[in-house]
Design a protein around this motif. Structure first.
Motif, short mmCIF file in Angstrom:
data_model
loop_
_atom_site.label_atom_id
_atom_site.label_comp_id
_atom_site.label_asym_id
_atom_site.label_seq_id
_atom_site.Cartn_x
_atom_site.Cartn_y
_atom_site.Cartn_z
N HIS A 1 0.83 -1.18 0.01
CA HIS A 1 -0.07 0.09 0.10
C HIS A 1 1.09 1.26 0.03
N LEU A 2 1.90 1.24 0.94
CA LEU A 2 2.87 2.49 0.80
C LEU A 2 3.47 2.48 -0.47
N GLU A 3 4.09 1.48 -1.10
CA GLU A 3 4.72 1.61 -2.27
C GLU A 3 3.74 2.21 -3.58
N GLU A 4 2.46 1.73 -3.42
CA GLU A 4 1.46 2.35 -4.51
C GLU A 4 1.28 3.49 -4.19
N PHE B 1 5.79 5.69 -1.64
CA PHE B 1 6.81 5.72 -0.63
C PHE B 1 7.80 4.89 -0.99
N VAL B 2 9.01 5.26 -0.76
CA VAL B 2 10.31 4.40 -0.95
C VAL B 2 10.55 3.78 0.51
N GLU B 3 10.88 2.59 0.60
CA GLU B 3 11.55 1.53 1.53
C GLU B 3 12.84 1.70 1.97
N ARG C 1 9.09 10.80 0.44
CA ARG C 1 8.03 9.91 0.82
C ARG C 1 9.01 8.78 1.19
N VAL C 2 9.09 8.37 2.33
CA VAL C 2 10.07 7.16 2.98
C VAL C 2 9.23 6.41 3.97
N PHE C 3 9.49 4.85 4.18
CA PHE C 3 8.98 4.27 5.08
C PHE C 3 10.09 3.05 5.39
N GLU C 4 9.70 2.59 6.64
CA GLU C 4 10.84 1.42 7.09
C GLU C 4 9.90 0.67 7.79
N ILE C 5 9.79 -0.70 7.68
CA ILE C 5 9.22 -1.69 8.56
C ILE C 5 10.38 -2.08 9.29
N ASN C 6 10.30 -1.74 10.79
CA ASN C 6 11.47 -1.82 11.35
C ASN C 6 11.61 -2.49 12.90
#
Length: 500
Positions: free
Chosen positions: A191-194, A197-199, A248-253
């Motif tokens: 969803h974030l990539e859509e 957002f960049v992981e 736009r960035v995100f991390e599953i951390n």
């Protein structure tokens, strides 16, 4: 190897080891690695589950399977066994006339839990069960410990958590929880990539414990001869990336906090954090709501029951202000939500066992009242907004009220699921808040953060208006799989080691 628990039924283990020794003496090795599979139980049931016996016979479907033997019964010249692979279970049918004595006879002494490889053709038994008529079978790996009795399973929750591998073997419903967890995490990422957002990945070992209010774990790096902290949050690094031009960035951390353990807390836990430039906390709430809904849809949990609360995640999430919610419970606080003395007095009335720190300000007392009076009542999804500046060191001040911030927390079934805000991008204001945190830390607040000069330097290069959010993945999985304890959604929860 020393076991952490007393050996169950040691006589059974002895017998199984004797069988292993005979197998090794006869074959020269006990753990072959030349058996390959070309199908899974679930695939076979999906493809051929509705085929009748005539159709199966005509197709003459030959397959090779591998799995753990979970059931076995001998009936004269034939025997039946159920094997379980990573996808499910399927029945094997063995007949003495179709297998040589050297192959068939040893199978009668195999034990539940043994891992076997079998090949043959598919057919349907008289009872209608899709099965494999075995033409070759081998013992691949000997199970040296007895499995739990099938009608009891692992009833001791502590044993389940300590020996999760056994729990997964004997409890398909537990496997399903963790398959659902995988779908939820994939849905969050997708969803974030859509949304463009960049992981990214940020350091887990940090020189400053920042990004949240929590007690950190400390360690030491020998080569550099410096103390380091396991991260309590990736926030400050992700915002450095916003400064650097990643909008736009995100991390599953994985985060680590040296705090208590209970049904919603584990010292090591997973969050998804995302940061969006040119956005405010209202937009962040919209993204958070859509993200949680996407995760729910991925595991068919839009309507779900959690801790006795019936939730419908398809409905819009409510939004309320913290101060207004407290005043609704205590009307005497109307127009006095920044009055420290009055708030402290009310806190003593409502929370007799409260233990405030000497550094507490009005916002700390307001938050304590909220946690005691309001938080348990927030059953349906609710965003609580406008948190006091005193408890929000990284959030932007509200343009209309400098005592509060553009911050929210999401509560569902009385539990915090997410935290987000319009980020503070004024480096001078941020420095002042860091200094206040440092003073609180010096006064004994172990959760207060330190001054991070490198982060302040980054802010001085200029950060665009930004909104950021952290969502507790473990609690989200708890909700979407209807689990009461965080330990039920962690494969290997932390526990005190057993004494030998």
């Amino acid at each position: 190897m020393t076991s952490t628990t007393a050996d169950p039924q040691p006589e059974q283990i002895t017998v199984r080891r004797q069988k292993l020794a005979r197998m090794q003496a006869e074959s020269g090795f006990a753990y072959p690695n030349d058996w390959r599979v070309d199908a899974t139980a679930a695939d076979l049931h999906a493809r051929y589950g509705d085929w009748d016996n005539d159709r199966l016979a005509q197709a003459d479907l030959s397959v090779r399977l591998g799995g753990r033997m979970m059931g076995h019964r001998v009936m004269g010249k034939s025997s039946f066994a159920h094997i379980q692979d990573g996808s499910g279970r399927i029945q094997l049918f063995l007949h003495r006339d179709q297998l040589t004595p050297e192959i068939y006879n040893p199978t009668k002494k195999w034990d539940l839990g043994d891992i076997v490889g079998a090949s043959g053709t598919l057919f349907r038994t008289k009872t209608g069960e899709l099965s494999l008529r075995v033409d070759a079978i081998r013992l691949i790996s000997k199970c040296l410990r007895p499995l739990p009795e099938k009608w009891k399973g692992l009833s001791d929750k502590e044993v389940r958590y300590r020996q999760r591998y056994v729990d997964l073997m004997v409890s398909p419903e537990v496997q399903q929880i963790f398959r659902q967890r995988s779908r939820i995490v994939s849905a969050l990422r997708r969803h974030l990539e859509e949304q463009n957002f960049v992981e990214v990945e940020t350091p887990m070992l940090q020189t400053k414990a920042g990004g949240a209010a929590a007690r950190p774990f400390t360690t030491h790096h020998n080569a550099l001869d410096i103390d380091l902290f396991l991260r309590i949050a990736p926030e400050l690094y992700l915002k450095r990336l916003i400064v650097g031009g990643f909008d736009r960035v995100f991390e599953i951390n994985r985060n680590f906090r040296n705090e208590g353990i209970d049904v919603t807390h584990n010292p090591e836990f997973t969050m998804v954090e995302f940061y969006q430039a040119w956005a405010d906390f209202h937009m962040a709430m919209d993204t958070t709501e859509s993200l949680i809904r996407a995760a729910a849809e991925a595991c068919d949990a839009i309507q779900v029951e959690w801790d006795g609360v019936e939730l419908d995640l398809s409905q819009p999430f409510q939004r309320i202000r913290m101060d207004e919610a407290v005043v609704a419970k205590r009307p005497d606080l109307a127009d006095h939500t920044t009055n420290k003395a009055l708030l402290a007095t009310v806190c003593l009335q409502e929370i007799p066992d409260i233990k405030p720190l000497i550094t507490w300000k009005a916002g700390h007392y307001l938050n304590a009242l909220f946690e005691a009076l309001i938080e348990p009542e927030l059953q349906q999804p609710t965003f609580v907004t406008h948190h006091p500046v005193d408890i929000s060191p990284l959030a932007r001040r509200n343009s209309d009220d400098p005592n509060v911030t553009d911050r929210f927390e999401l509560f569902i079934a009385g539990k915090e699921i997410a935290n987000g805000f319009s980020e503070l991008n004024d480096p001078d204001d941020q420095r002042a808040r860091f200094m206040a945190q440092a003073q609180a830390k010096a006064a004994g607040d172990a959760e207060a953060c330190e001054v991070d000069e490198d982060y302040l330097t980054a802010l001085e290069f200029g950060m665009p208006p930004t909104a950021g959010v952290g969502i507790g993945v473990d609690r989200l999985v708890m909700m979407l799989t209807s689990q009461h304890s965080i330990r039920d959604v962690l494969l290997f929860p932390h526990m005190r080691p057993r004494q030998p």
